[in-house]
Design a protein around this motif. Structure first.
Motif, mmCIF file in Angstrom:
data_model
loop_
_atom_site.group_PDB
_atom_site.id
_atom_site.type_symbol
_atom_site.label_atom_id
_atom_site.label_comp_id
_atom_site.label_asym_id
_atom_site.label_seq_id
_atom_site.Cartn_x
_atom_site.Cartn_y
_atom_site.Cartn_z
ATOM 1 N N GLY A 102 0.785 -1.223 0.000
ATOM 2 C CA GLY A 102 0.000 0.000 0.000
ATOM 3 C C GLY A 102 0.817 1.272 0.000
ATOM 4 N N LYS A 103 2.166 1.187 -0.130
ATOM 5 C CA LYS A 103 3.011 2.378 -0.031
ATOM 6 C C LYS A 103 3.892 2.574 -1.260
ATOM 7 N N THR A 104 4.652 1.541 -1.615
ATOM 8 C CA THR A 104 5.668 1.652 -2.657
ATOM 9 C C THR A 104 5.064 1.417 -4.026
ATOM 10 N N GLU A 105 5.228 2.399 -4.929
ATOM 11 C CA GLU A 105 4.735 2.264 -6.289
ATOM 12 C C GLU A 105 5.503 1.157 -7.012
ATOM 13 N N ILE A 106 4.777 0.283 -7.725
ATOM 14 C CA ILE A 106 5.396 -0.825 -8.447
ATOM 15 C C ILE A 106 5.319 -0.536 -9.937
ATOM 16 N N ALA A 107 6.447 -0.649 -10.608
ATOM 17 C CA ALA A 107 6.465 -0.459 -12.052
ATOM 18 C C ALA A 107 5.809 -1.656 -12.718
ATOM 19 N N ALA A 108 4.905 -1.376 -13.656
ATOM 20 C CA ALA A 108 4.176 -2.440 -14.337
ATOM 21 C C ALA A 108 4.505 -2.419 -15.823
ATOM 22 N N GLN A 109 4.795 -3.597 -16.360
ATOM 23 C CA GLN A 109 5.065 -3.732 -17.789
ATOM 24 C C GLN A 109 3.919 -4.502 -18.423
ATOM 25 N N GLU A 110 3.108 -3.808 -19.244
ATOM 26 C CA GLU A 110 1.941 -4.426 -19.855
ATOM 27 C C GLU A 110 2.353 -5.208 -21.085
ATOM 28 N N GLY A 111 1.947 -6.479 -21.126
ATOM 29 C CA GLY A 111 2.243 -7.339 -22.263
ATOM 30 C C GLY A 111 0.982 -7.905 -22.857
ATOM 31 N N ASP A 112 1.131 -8.900 -23.711
ATOM 32 C CA ASP A 112 -0.003 -9.529 -24.369
ATOM 33 C C ASP A 112 -0.658 -10.526 -23.418
ATOM 34 N N GLY A 113 -1.819 -10.127 -22.830
ATOM 35 C CA GLY A 113 -2.549 -11.019 -21.940
ATOM 36 C C GLY A 113 -2.019 -11.080 -20.530
ATOM 37 N N GLN A 114 -1.048 -10.235 -20.161
ATOM 38 C CA GLN A 114 -0.545 -10.246 -18.792
ATOM 39 C C GLN A 114 0.142 -8.928 -18.464
ATOM 40 N N ILE A 115 0.304 -8.683 -17.164
ATOM 41 C CA ILE A 115 1.034 -7.530 -16.649
ATOM 42 C C ILE A 115 2.142 -8.063 -15.751
ATOM 43 N N THR A 139 7.150 -8.620 0.056
ATOM 44 C CA THR A 139 5.894 -7.881 -0.095
ATOM 45 C C THR A 139 4.732 -8.742 0.418
ATOM 46 N N ALA A 140 3.968 -8.197 1.378
ATOM 47 C CA ALA A 140 2.888 -8.973 2.008
ATOM 48 C C ALA A 140 1.559 -8.815 1.272
ATOM 49 N N PHE A 141 1.299 -7.612 0.724
ATOM 50 C CA PHE A 141 0.066 -7.406 -0.048
ATOM 51 C C PHE A 141 0.302 -6.324 -1.086
ATOM 52 N N ILE A 142 -0.566 -6.316 -2.096
ATOM 53 C CA ILE A 142 -0.459 -5.348 -3.188
ATOM 54 C C ILE A 142 -1.789 -4.622 -3.316
ATOM 55 N N LEU A 143 -1.747 -3.311 -3.353
ATOM 56 C CA LEU A 143 -2.928 -2.476 -3.559
ATOM 57 C C LEU A 143 -3.085 -2.229 -5.061
ATOM 58 N N GLY A 164 -12.384 -0.081 -9.849
ATOM 59 C CA GLY A 164 -12.274 0.219 -8.429
ATOM 60 C C GLY A 164 -10.947 -0.209 -7.825
ATOM 61 N N GLN A 165 -10.980 -0.608 -6.549
ATOM 62 C CA GLN A 165 -9.760 -0.880 -5.772
ATOM 63 C C GLN A 165 -9.838 -2.265 -5.135
ATOM 64 N N LEU A 166 -8.677 -2.935 -5.069
ATOM 65 C CA LEU A 166 -8.596 -4.263 -4.480
ATOM 66 C C LEU A 166 -7.287 -4.403 -3.724
ATOM 67 N N ILE A 167 -7.359 -4.962 -2.530
ATOM 68 C CA ILE A 167 -6.149 -5.300 -1.768
ATOM 69 C C ILE A 167 -5.958 -6.806 -1.867
ATOM 70 N N TRP A 168 -4.864 -7.212 -2.530
ATOM 71 C CA TRP A 168 -4.590 -8.637 -2.723
ATOM 72 C C TRP A 168 -3.523 -9.082 -1.733
ATOM 73 N N LYS A 169 -3.917 -9.936 -0.808
ATOM 74 C CA LYS A 169 -2.974 -10.454 0.184
ATOM 75 C C LYS A 169 -2.198 -11.610 -0.436
ATOM 76 N N VAL A 170 -0.883 -11.530 -0.376
ATOM 77 C CA VAL A 170 -0.034 -12.576 -0.947
ATOM 78 C C VAL A 170 -0.149 -13.839 -0.090
ATOM 79 N N PRO A 171 -0.480 -14.972 -0.690
ATOM 80 C CA PRO A 171 -0.541 -16.216 0.095
ATOM 81 C C PRO A 171 0.832 -16.563 0.676
ATOM 82 N N GLY A 172 0.833 -17.134 1.861
ATOM 83 C CA GLY A 172 2.098 -17.534 2.483
ATOM 84 C C GLY A 172 2.806 -16.383 3.179
ATOM 85 N N LYS A 173 4.137 -16.379 3.066
ATOM 86 C CA LYS A 173 4.959 -15.400 3.801
ATOM 87 C C LYS A 173 5.406 -14.225 2.949
#
Length: 409
Positions: free
Chosen positions: A26-39, A47-51, A58-67
């Protein structure tokens, strides 16, 4: 072996959508590379979760499974999107042809089927389709059908030297159509062979009679009666009526006929319509009426009531005011999470039960099913073994369900 980063964790999100932004924990901006059918994302170590944010979804908080995500590791995940205001629309519908005689050749568009038991089923795109039927010692028949998304279409095809038939179209899918006391279908249906002269038309909704009149058929005539909402109102059956009003004869077979409007009774009933909250709008006959709650008087007749909130519309509720007693209608909140089941089988006309409730016969498309409730589907027909399956409707999508039945030897 997938490429990895020595200091960051690599995450591939499978999606065809674009325009997302991502923040690690929820803090550090992540660079995203858009490709064909995936990002592809490069996320910090542990990283524990990604906003996830999107201007439309809208908005989603995805909690990373595991550690959490680990550096030098490559991960993959599938990201599903669902716009709340999106509405799934049917592109195909079932058409069941009931052919007399039972052994015939039926061609629909460019598809040819050999009919051996008097029935043939086709899943056709919405719109107009031509069909041609022929059998030895019978006159060939060529015609067309209009496939709509409101209900399954049952088309009787009668091959005779001289034939006439009537097509009835209703503004409600639940209306049961009778011609000369014989049921021919719901919503929209075509009669079998009719002799020249007067015939009796009745439209029923459960125990309520909504239309009761007579019509005249000529020799070899094809007539279409398109009833409007104003033509439907609670009334006694013609058997108890004194002066039934006949429908005006069709002057041209291509002209769509309509029932003459029946004057509404001067009597009115007190009606209370309640929405789930004050922000929900109440609609009456597709016109906005009030917010939250409405109390007023409605004349004797047929009404469609629904709610609207944030661009979402509820399934309409049909209200019949047939006396002066007070009526109370509690409306549901508009929902976007529903599913559609397309149920078909190798047996036409098998009774369909969902969670022990009879809902129709095969083939059949069922709409507005809660996407969070499992459906136990049971097919029953005399001469065949019962067949059952349990499925979960897909939110805002159609699920094809094919159930084969075996003869009961």
């Amino acid at each position: 072996m997938y490429p990895v980063d020595k200091k960051m964790a690599t995450l591939d999100l499978k999606t065809d959508e674009k325009g997302f932004t991502f923040k690690a924990d929820g803090k550090t901006e992540i660079a995203a590379q858009e490709g064909d059918g995936q990002i592809t994302l490069l996320a910090p170590h542990k990283t524990a979760f990604i906003l996830v944010k999107h201007p439309e979804y809208g908005q989603l908080i995805w909690k990373v499974p595991g550690k959490g995500l680990r550096k030098k590791k490559h991960y993959q995940a599938i990201m599903q999107t669902d716009k709340p205001g999106k509405e799934y629309k049917l592109s195909k519908q079932w058409v069941v042809f009931q052919v007399i005689p039972e052994n015939a050749i039926l061609q629909v568009d460019s598809t040819v089927a050999l009919v051996r038991d008097g029935t043939a089923q086709f899943e056709l795109p919405l719109g107009k389709h031509g069909y041609h039927a022929e059998a030895p010692f019978y006159e060939e028949l060529s015609d067309s059908v209009e496939v709509v998304d409101s209900a399954k279409l049952v088309v009787p095809v009668v091959l005779q030297s001289v034939y006439s038939y009537l097509t009835v179209k209703l503004p409600i899918a639940e209306g049961l159509i009778f011609v000369d006391s014989e049921p021919i279908g719901k919503g929209e249906a075509t009669s079998g062979h009719l002799q020249p002269g007067d015939h009796h038309l009745i439209v029923m909704q459960e125990e309520t009679c909504l239309a009761d009149t007579v019509f005249n058929m000529g020799v070899g005539e094809k007539k279409i009666l398109a009833l409007k909402a104003s033509d439907l109102r609670a009334r006694p059956l013609m058997a108890r009526a004194i002066n039934p009003q006949p429908i005006e004869e069709v002057k041209d077979s291509t002209v769509t006929d309509s029932l003459a409007a029946v004057p509404q009774d001067s009597l009115k009933a007190l009606v209370t319509i309640t929405a789930p909250d004050e922000e929900t709008q109440i609609w009456l006959n597709r016109e906005p009426l009030a917010y939250g709650k409405w109390v007023g008087q409605l004349g004797i007749g047929f009404y469609s009531v629904s709610t609207l909130k944030e661009g979402l519309e509820s399934k309409p509720i049909f209200l019949w005011v047939d006396d002066t007693l007070p009526k109370v209608v509690d409306l549901s909140l508009p929902k976007a999470s529903y599913g559609v089941l397309n149920i078909h089988s190798n047996v036409v006309g098998a009774t369909i039960l969902i969670n022990r409730v009879e809902v129709g016969v095969t083939p059949c498309i069922l709409e507005n099913l809660p996407a969070t409730v499992a459906c136990k589907i049971l097919l029953k027909k005399k001469g065949y073994r019962d067949a059952a399956i349990t499925v979960m409707p897909v939110p805002n999508d159609m699920l094809n369900v094919e159930i084969n039945m075996k003869p009961d030897n």
